[in-house]
Design a protein around this motif. Structure first.
Motif, PDB file in Angstrom:
ATOM      1  N   ALA A 276       0.806  -1.228   0.000  1.00 42.54           N
ATOM      2  CA  ALA A 276       0.000   0.000   0.000  1.00 42.54           C
ATOM      3  C   ALA A 276       0.842   1.282   0.000  1.00 42.54           C
ATOM      4  O   ALA A 276       0.514   2.242  -0.706  1.00 42.54           O
ATOM      5  CB  ALA A 276      -0.951  -0.007   1.192  1.00 42.54           C
ATOM      6  N   ARG A 277       1.941   1.290   0.763  1.00 40.69           N
ATOM      7  CA  ARG A 277       2.672   2.566   0.856  1.00 40.69           C
ATOM      8  C   ARG A 277       3.424   2.931  -0.432  1.00 40.69           C
ATOM      9  O   ARG A 277       3.919   4.040  -0.577  1.00 40.69           O
ATOM     10  CB  ARG A 277       3.569   2.629   2.091  1.00 40.69           C
ATOM     11  N   PHE A 278       3.516   2.011  -1.354  1.00 39.30           N
ATOM     12  CA  PHE A 278       4.174   2.327  -2.631  1.00 39.30           C
ATOM     13  C   PHE A 278       3.168   2.831  -3.684  1.00 39.30           C
ATOM     14  O   PHE A 278       3.560   3.257  -4.770  1.00 39.30           O
ATOM     15  CB  PHE A 278       4.899   1.104  -3.196  1.00 39.30           C
ATOM     16  N   VAL A 279       1.892   2.734  -3.349  1.00 38.65           N
ATOM     17  CA  VAL A 279       0.864   3.098  -4.336  1.00 38.65           C
ATOM     18  C   VAL A 279       0.925   4.597  -4.667  1.00 38.65           C
ATOM     19  O   VAL A 279       0.804   4.999  -5.824  1.00 38.65           O
ATOM     20  CB  VAL A 279      -0.551   2.666  -3.848  1.00 38.65           C
ATOM     21  N   SER A 280       1.165   5.411  -3.641  1.00 37.76           N
ATOM     22  CA  SER A 280       1.210   6.858  -3.881  1.00 37.76           C
ATOM     23  C   SER A 280       2.383   7.262  -4.796  1.00 37.76           C
ATOM     24  O   SER A 280       2.155   7.902  -5.831  1.00 37.76           O
ATOM     25  CB  SER A 280       1.241   7.593  -2.535  1.00 37.76           C
ATOM     26  N   PRO A 281       3.645   6.875  -4.465  1.00 39.06           N
ATOM     27  CA  PRO A 281       4.724   7.288  -5.383  1.00 39.06           C
ATOM     28  C   PRO A 281       4.540   6.774  -6.811  1.00 39.06           C
ATOM     29  O   PRO A 281       4.834   7.495  -7.776  1.00 39.06           O
ATOM     30  CB  PRO A 281       6.002   6.733  -4.749  1.00 39.06           C
ATOM     31  N   LEU A 282       4.056   5.538  -6.952  1.00 32.39           N
ATOM     32  CA  LEU A 282       3.879   5.002  -8.318  1.00 32.39           C
ATOM     33  C   LEU A 282       2.770   5.745  -9.061  1.00 32.39           C
ATOM     34  O   LEU A 282       2.882   5.997 -10.263  1.00 32.39           O
ATOM     35  CB  LEU A 282       3.567   3.498  -8.284  1.00 32.39           C
ATOM     36  N   SER A 283       1.702   6.119  -8.335  1.00 28.47           N
ATOM     37  CA  SER A 283       0.610   6.866  -8.971  1.00 28.47           C
ATOM     38  C   SER A 283       1.131   8.197  -9.491  1.00 28.47           C
ATOM     39  O   SER A 283       0.833   8.613 -10.620  1.00 28.47           O
ATOM     40  CB  SER A 283      -0.511   7.171  -7.969  1.00 28.47           C
ATOM     41  N   LEU A 284       1.920   8.873  -8.655  1.00 27.33           N
ATOM     42  CA  LEU A 284       2.408  10.202  -9.042  1.00 27.33           C
ATOM     43  C   LEU A 284       3.359  10.108 -10.236  1.00 27.33           C
ATOM     44  O   LEU A 284       3.333  10.962 -11.129  1.00 27.33           O
ATOM     45  CB  LEU A 284       3.064  10.895  -7.844  1.00 27.33           C
ATOM     46  N   ALA A 285       4.163   9.040 -10.248  1.00 24.68           N
ATOM     47  CA  ALA A 285       5.079   8.843 -11.388  1.00 24.68           C
ATOM     48  C   ALA A 285       4.270   8.652 -12.675  1.00 24.68           C
ATOM     49  O   ALA A 285       4.615   9.195 -13.724  1.00 24.68           O
ATOM     50  CB  ALA A 285       5.971   7.633 -11.128  1.00 24.68           C
ATOM     51  N   ALA A 286       3.183   7.897 -12.559  1.00 28.92           N
ATOM     52  CA  ALA A 286       2.348   7.633 -13.740  1.00 28.92           C
ATOM     53  C   ALA A 286       1.688   8.923 -14.241  1.00 28.92           C
ATOM     54  O   ALA A 286       1.616   9.166 -15.453  1.00 28.92           O
ATOM     55  CB  ALA A 286       1.285   6.591 -13.405  1.00 28.92           C
ATOM     56  N   VAL A 287       1.241   9.767 -13.306  1.00 22.94           N
ATOM     57  CA  VAL A 287       0.609  11.030 -13.705  1.00 22.94           C
ATOM     58  C   VAL A 287       1.656  11.905 -14.410  1.00 22.94           C
ATOM     59  O   VAL A 287       1.398  12.466 -15.483  1.00 22.94           O
ATOM     60  CB  VAL A 287       0.010  11.768 -12.474  1.00 22.94           C
ATOM     61  N   ALA A 288       2.843  11.973 -13.818  1.00 21.18           N
ATOM     62  CA  ALA A 288       3.908  12.804 -14.399  1.00 21.18           C
ATOM     63  C   ALA A 288       4.297  12.317 -15.786  1.00 21.18           C
ATOM     64  O   ALA A 288       4.654  13.117 -16.659  1.00 21.18           O
ATOM     65  CB  ALA A 288       5.122  12.810 -13.471  1.00 21.18           C
ATOM     66  N   ALA A 289       4.217  10.993 -16.002  1.00 23.20           N
ATOM     67  CA  ALA A 289       4.629  10.432 -17.300  1.00 23.20           C
ATOM     68  C   ALA A 289       3.515  10.520 -18.352  1.00 23.20           C
ATOM     69  O   ALA A 289       3.714  10.095 -19.479  1.00 23.20           O
ATOM     70  CB  ALA A 289       5.071   8.987 -17.123  1.00 23.20           C
ATOM     71  N   GLY A 290       2.349  11.061 -17.965  1.00 19.48           N
ATOM     72  CA  GLY A 290       1.305  11.309 -18.968  1.00 19.48           C
ATOM     73  C   GLY A 290       0.236  10.249 -19.097  1.00 19.48           C
ATOM     74  O   GLY A 290      -0.440  10.177 -20.133  1.00 19.48           O
ATOM     75  N   ALA A 291       0.040   9.426 -18.045  1.00 21.67           N
ATOM     76  CA  ALA A 291      -1.051   8.431 -18.105  1.00 21.67           C
ATOM     77  C   ALA A 291      -2.392   9.156 -18.195  1.00 21.67           C
ATOM     78  O   ALA A 291      -2.527  10.294 -17.734  1.00 21.67           O
ATOM     79  CB  ALA A 291      -1.011   7.553 -16.856  1.00 21.67           C
ATOM     80  N   ASP A 292      -3.392   8.489 -18.770  1.00 21.22           N
ATOM     81  CA  ASP A 292      -4.727   9.083 -18.878  1.00 21.22           C
ATOM     82  C   ASP A 292      -5.570   8.814 -17.641  1.00 21.22           C
ATOM     83  O   ASP A 292      -6.600   9.453 -17.443  1.00 21.22           O
ATOM     84  CB  ASP A 292      -5.463   8.493 -20.098  1.00 21.22           C
ATOM     85  N   GLY A 293      -5.150   7.818 -16.860  1.00 20.22           N
ATOM     86  CA  GLY A 293      -5.941   7.491 -15.679  1.00 20.22           C
ATOM     87  C   GLY A 293      -5.213   6.546 -14.771  1.00 20.22           C
ATOM     88  O   GLY A 293      -4.134   6.025 -15.093  1.00 20.22           O
ATOM     89  N   LEU A 294      -5.820   6.329 -13.594  1.00 13.89           N
ATOM     90  CA  LEU A 294      -5.278   5.404 -12.598  1.00 13.89           C
ATOM     91  C   LEU A 294      -6.416   4.524 -12.124  1.00 13.89           C
ATOM     92  O   LEU A 294      -7.567   4.983 -12.060  1.00 13.89           O
ATOM     93  CB  LEU A 294      -4.737   6.194 -11.400  1.00 13.89           C
ATOM     94  N   ILE A 295      -6.100   3.266 -11.773  1.00 15.33           N
ATOM     95  CA  ILE A 295      -7.095   2.406 -11.133  1.00 15.33           C
ATOM     96  C   ILE A 295      -6.463   1.952  -9.819  1.00 15.33           C
ATOM     97  O   ILE A 295      -5.390   1.344  -9.820  1.00 15.33           O
ATOM     98  CB  ILE A 295      -7.568   1.258 -12.068  1.00 15.33           C
ATOM     99  N   ILE A 296      -7.101   2.333  -8.713  1.00 15.91           N
ATOM    100  CA  ILE A 296      -6.472   2.189  -7.397  1.00 15.91           C
ATOM    101  C   ILE A 296      -7.382   1.410  -6.446  1.00 15.91           C
ATOM    102  O   ILE A 296      -8.584   1.690  -6.345  1.00 15.91           O
ATOM    103  CB  ILE A 296      -6.168   3.605  -6.818  1.00 15.91           C
ATOM    104  N   GLU A 297      -6.779   0.456  -5.731  1.00 18.88           N
ATOM    105  CA  GLU A 297      -7.576  -0.313  -4.758  1.00 18.88           C
ATOM    106  C   GLU A 297      -7.678   0.436  -3.431  1.00 18.88           C
ATOM    107  O   GLU A 297      -6.664   0.850  -2.852  1.00 18.88           O
ATOM    108  CB  GLU A 297      -6.979  -1.713  -4.580  1.00 18.88           C
ATOM    109  N   VAL A 298      -8.931   0.594  -2.975  1.00 22.21           N
ATOM    110  CA  VAL A 298      -9.222   1.313  -1.726  1.00 22.21           C
ATOM    111  C   VAL A 298     -10.201   0.452  -0.927  1.00 22.21           C
ATOM    112  O   VAL A 298     -11.165  -0.074  -1.495  1.00 22.21           O
ATOM    113  CB  VAL A 298      -9.879   2.691  -2.017  1.00 22.21           C
ATOM    114  N   HIS A 299      -9.942   0.298   0.365  1.00 21.50           N
ATOM    115  CA  HIS A 299     -10.803  -0.546   1.214  1.00 21.50           C
ATOM    116  C   HIS A 299     -11.140   0.199   2.501  1.00 21.50           C
ATOM    117  O   HIS A 299     -10.324   0.996   2.981  1.00 21.50           O
ATOM    118  CB  HIS A 299     -10.057  -1.853   1.511  1.00 21.50           C
TER     119      HIS A 299
END
Ligand code: PEP
Ligand code: MN
Length: 338
Positions: A276-299
């Motif tokens: 879980a704690r790696f989800v944030s840095p990887l999400s931000l990297a994906a946004v910076a690299a130009g992804a169109d979206g993210l799919i994230i598990e939340v419970h």
């Protein structure tokens, strides 16, 4: 094969060209860009007389396309594909966040998470009803009941839903599902892909555990070849020699797939990291690299989740991540303008 037309062709010239193409036994896909009209020819183009085609009055140039994927190819469709799911838009420079639990577990769980992720800014709800588990003894999902609960959450929040199909026999249950997910393990289930190609509904196609970009695009091609052009590509980490993380997120997939294809690309940092704690840095990297979206598990209670609790964010963690995503997205847009 692609045919690039001269500017502002007359309608009758275009119609003549189209009927000539039809007589050659191939299909033409027209893409009107800002400066150019591009025609992608799909089918057995080997017999087409290129010299004859080049001599036609409205034809600027003709090029053979080397790649085996045609409909998914950016050469056929220079502009980004934008997929609308109710009010949510995926592709074309925005950032769309899909969030929710790995698996639907109960009415209370899915409604609680759906309301919370919506308040934080997610515009689609994810949740597995049919779960592809490595062990046959692990929780397999609530199945039909899971889809019913997702539909209740959709009614409650207005969020469109994304859920995975594992087998064609389940298709009737997906009538009211907004986006059908094809999981990593089914990326090359070609019979399933062909049938999804007959639908008029977005398909979130996840990259297989050890598949190349070309293999992913060929799977997208299966869906598109049968008429469904609403394909969203998803990079969810691939298997490498590294086993500290569950998979290795391939950030290169973003610029690579955007070069090769016009289809939107969504990143799944949860299955890539497994932590879980790696989800944030990887999400931000994906946004910076130009992804169109993210799919994230939340419970709502990751420590007691029936599936993938280790990689699931709590609702407050997701809320905080959304704020960070918005900051990085703004920076990404400014950087793009430089
Ligand atoms: C999921 O999204 O819960 C899932 C099983 O994903 P993947 O197919 O990427 O493993
Ligand atoms: Mn999961």
């Amino acid at each position: 094969m692609i045919v690039i037309l001269k500017e502002n062709p007359e309608k009758h010239q275009l119609d003549n060209l189209l009927s000539w193409i039809e007589r050659q036994g191939v299909t033409a896909h027209i893409s009107h860009g800002i400066h150019q009209t591009v025609m992608g020819l799909v089918g057995d183009t080997a017999k087409i007389d290129i010299d004859l085609l080049c001599q036609m009055e409205i034809v600027e140039t003709v090029k053979r396309v080397q790649e085996p994927f045609k409909n998914a190819n950016r050469k056929f469709h220079p502009l980004d594909t934008v997929i609308k799911v109710n009010d949510a838009v995926i592709g074309g420079g925005g950032m769309t966040v899909i969030a929710g639990p790995c698996s639907v577990e109960s009415e209370e769980q899915i409604i609680t998470v759906a309301r919370s992720v919506k308040a934080s800014g997610a515009t689609l709800l994810r949740g597995g009803a049919f779960k592809p588990r490595t062990s046959p003894y692990a929780f397999q999902g609530l199945r039909e009941e899971g889809i019913k609960l997702l539909l209740e959450a959709k009614k409650d929040t207005g969020l469109p839903i994304v859920t995975e199909i594992m087998d064609l026999s389940q298709l009737d249950l997906f009538d009211e599902v907004d986006v059908i997910q094809v999981g990593a393990r089914n990326m090359q289930n070609f019979e399933l892909l062909k049938q999804l190609g007959h639908l008029n509904k977005p398909i979130l196609l996840k990259r297989g555990l050890a598949n190349t970009y070309q293999e992913l695009l060929m799977s997208a091609e299966y869906i598109m070849a049968f008429g469904n052009e609403n394909v969203i590509l998803c990079e969810r980490g691939v298997r490498t020699f590294e086993n500290y993380t569950r998979n290795t997120l391939d950030i290169s997939a973003i610029p690579s797939l955007k070069t090769l294809s016009h289809l939107p690309i969504v990143i799944d940092p949860s299955h890539a990291a497994g932590i879980a704690r790696f989800v944030s840095p990887l999400s931000l990297a994906a946004v910076a690299a130009g992804a169109d979206g993210l799919i994230i598990e939340v419970h709502n209670d990751p420590t007691h989740a029936l599936c993938d609790g280790m990689q699931s964010l709590t609702m407050p963690e997701f809320d905080k991540l959304m704020k960070k995503i918005n900051i990085i997205k703004e920076a990404e847009m400014s950087v793009k303008e430089l």
